[in-house]
Design a protein around this motif. Structure first.
Motif, short mmCIF file in Angstrom:
data_model
loop_
_atom_site.label_atom_id
_atom_site.label_comp_id
_atom_site.label_asym_id
_atom_site.label_seq_id
_atom_site.Cartn_x
_atom_site.Cartn_y
_atom_site.Cartn_z
N ARG A 122 0.85 -1.19 0.00
CA ARG A 122 0.00 0.00 0.00
C ARG A 122 0.88 1.24 0.00
O ARG A 122 1.76 1.39 0.84
CB ARG A 122 -0.90 0.00 1.24
CG ARG A 122 -1.92 1.13 1.26
CD ARG A 122 -2.81 0.98 2.50
NE ARG A 122 -3.76 2.06 2.64
CZ ARG A 122 -4.54 2.22 3.71
NH1 ARG A 122 -4.49 1.34 4.70
NH2 ARG A 122 -5.37 3.25 3.78
N LEU A 123 0.66 2.11 -0.98
CA LEU A 123 1.36 3.39 -1.06
C LEU A 123 0.42 4.46 -0.54
O LEU A 123 -0.67 4.65 -1.08
CB LEU A 123 1.77 3.70 -2.50
CG LEU A 123 2.57 4.99 -2.71
CD1 LEU A 123 3.98 4.85 -2.15
CD2 LEU A 123 2.64 5.36 -4.19
N ARG A 124 0.85 5.17 0.52
CA ARG A 124 -0.06 6.15 1.11
C ARG A 124 0.69 7.35 1.66
O ARG A 124 1.83 7.27 2.08
CB ARG A 124 -0.88 5.50 2.23
CG ARG A 124 -0.06 4.73 3.24
CD ARG A 124 -0.95 3.95 4.18
NE ARG A 124 -0.22 2.91 4.88
CZ ARG A 124 -0.77 2.07 5.74
NH1 ARG A 124 -2.04 2.15 6.02
NH2 ARG A 124 -0.04 1.14 6.33
N VAL A 134 -3.27 0.56 -3.65
CA VAL A 134 -2.75 -0.79 -3.43
C VAL A 134 -1.98 -1.23 -4.67
O VAL A 134 -2.44 -1.06 -5.80
CB VAL A 134 -3.90 -1.78 -3.13
CG1 VAL A 134 -3.37 -3.20 -3.06
CG2 VAL A 134 -4.59 -1.41 -1.83
N PHE A 135 -0.79 -1.81 -4.44
CA PHE A 135 0.05 -2.33 -5.52
C PHE A 135 0.30 -3.81 -5.27
O PHE A 135 0.31 -4.27 -4.13
CB PHE A 135 1.40 -1.60 -5.57
CG PHE A 135 1.32 -0.21 -6.13
CD1 PHE A 135 1.71 0.06 -7.43
CD2 PHE A 135 0.88 0.85 -5.34
CE1 PHE A 135 1.65 1.34 -7.94
CE2 PHE A 135 0.81 2.12 -5.84
CZ PHE A 135 1.20 2.38 -7.15
N GLY A 150 -0.15 -1.18 -9.71
CA GLY A 150 -1.25 -0.65 -8.91
C GLY A 150 -2.59 -1.04 -9.47
O GLY A 150 -2.73 -1.35 -10.66
N VAL A 151 -3.60 -1.02 -8.61
CA VAL A 151 -4.95 -1.40 -9.04
C VAL A 151 -5.56 -0.37 -9.99
O VAL A 151 -6.54 -0.65 -10.67
CB VAL A 151 -5.87 -1.61 -7.81
CG1 VAL A 151 -5.39 -2.79 -6.99
CG2 VAL A 151 -5.95 -0.35 -6.96
N VAL A 155 2.21 2.19 -12.00
CA VAL A 155 3.31 1.23 -11.90
C VAL A 155 4.47 1.87 -11.15
O VAL A 155 4.77 3.05 -11.35
CB VAL A 155 3.80 0.79 -13.31
CG1 VAL A 155 5.06 -0.06 -13.20
CG2 VAL A 155 2.71 0.02 -14.03
N ILE A 156 5.09 1.11 -10.25
CA ILE A 156 6.33 1.53 -9.60
C ILE A 156 7.43 0.61 -10.12
O ILE A 156 7.38 -0.61 -9.92
CB ILE A 156 6.23 1.44 -8.07
CG1 ILE A 156 5.16 2.41 -7.55
CG2 ILE A 156 7.58 1.76 -7.42
CD1 ILE A 156 4.96 2.33 -6.04
#
Length: 297
Positions: A122-124, A134-135, A150-151, A155-156
């Motif tokens: 999770r990126l927050r 969420v990824f 990511g949903v 993209v990371i």
């Protein structure tokens, strides 16, 4: 699904262990079973026919690695090995010859990770506004590089200059929005930079649930361990900003807050709601109501 992934990055033994743990797995231990499955088939985009890789075993737990028939048999060691004694405490394997060597744990080697389940991150934004997505970790590594999808189709991934980049996709094009410099993995609390302005934003990228506290390293601990007077995070981040709230004697919890002193709100969930009807009559209804509230601040 669960499986073994190949990590071609050159890391020392301890770093390799942490790398696998950050991805939600463990370092794969190479024994007679995994060796027989031809690990070379898992090495993708290689420029060599073989590698010397971490086996996942060390001499510190001698009984464990010697219990594996593969390591106990002298014929499975390279000629003259083991020869490092106290200076070479980690066990490595040449994936070309399948022969074993002892190596310094401080040397750098590629390795394999075992990922048990479908791992989500999770990126927050720690300020509870803006970014919250969420990824999912992509186990089918491209050129040996870790990628997170990511949903919302973000993209990371690693950029051309080695920085981590958060990219947003629209139609057939992508645009880099944020960059993270000088990190092996984007896990934990980090200062990301907006590509256009270089303005910084502090984001957490972790596998923690709302019931857990996310350490700055990306590790997760029980929320009950936050500010308990004992450092449960390896970086002590769970004991930072733990000033106690002093409730004044004039405070009356039955009164609503004064509009002038209201702070920005936070999200409150109601995971439990209990209603018990004690008695019903023509003129009277008696009930008991219990509500459990949970929030993160």
């Amino acid at each position: 699904k669960p499986g073994i992934i190949w990590i071609p990055k050159l890391l020392n033994f301890s770093q390799a262990q942490h790398h696998c743990e950050d991805l939600g797995g463990v370092m794969q231990k190479l024994d007679s079973v995994t060796i027989s499955k031809n690990l070379n088939s898992l090495i993708k985009s290689c420029d060599k026919e073989s590698y010397v890789v971490w086996s996942g075993y060390t001499k510190e737990n001698e009984s464990e690695y010697l219990s594996q028939t593969f390591y106990a048999e002298k014929s499975n060691w390279a000629t003259g090995e083991p020869n490092g004694e106290e200076l070479e405490q980690c066990i490595t394997i040449n994936t070309g010859s399948n022969l074993t060597l002892d190596s310094s744990c401080h040397s750098s080697k590629p390795f394999f990770c075992w990922i048990e389940e479908y791992v989500s991150f999770r990126l927050r934004n720690l300020n509870r506004n803006g970014i919250d997505e969420v990824f999912y970790f992509n186990k089918d590594l491209k050129d040996g590089e870790v990628t997170f999808f990511g949903v919302t189709q973000d993209v990371i991934e690693h950029g051309d200059n080695g920085d981590w980049e958060l990219k947003q996709f629209a139609a057939d094009a992508s645009e880099t929005i944020l960059r993270l410099e000088n990190k092996e993995l984007p896990i934990g609390v980090n200062d990301w930079k907006y590509k256009e302005t270089d303005e910084r934003i502090t984001l957490s990228f972790d596998r923690c649930t709302d019931e857990e506290y996310n350490c700055d390293t990306g590790d997760c601990i029980s929320m009950n361990q936050r500010c308990n007077g004992w450092a449960d995070c390896t970086d002590n981040s769970d004991e930072i900003d733990c000033t106690k709230v002093i409730v004044p004697t004039t405070y009356d919890k039955t009164l609503p807050p004064d509009d002038k002193n209201v702070l920005p709100g936070i999200d409150i969930s109601v995971p439990e709601f209990l209603l018990v009807v004690n008695s019903i009559s023509d003129t009277d209804l008696r009930i008991e109501l219990a509500i459990t509230l949970k929030w993160r601040d």
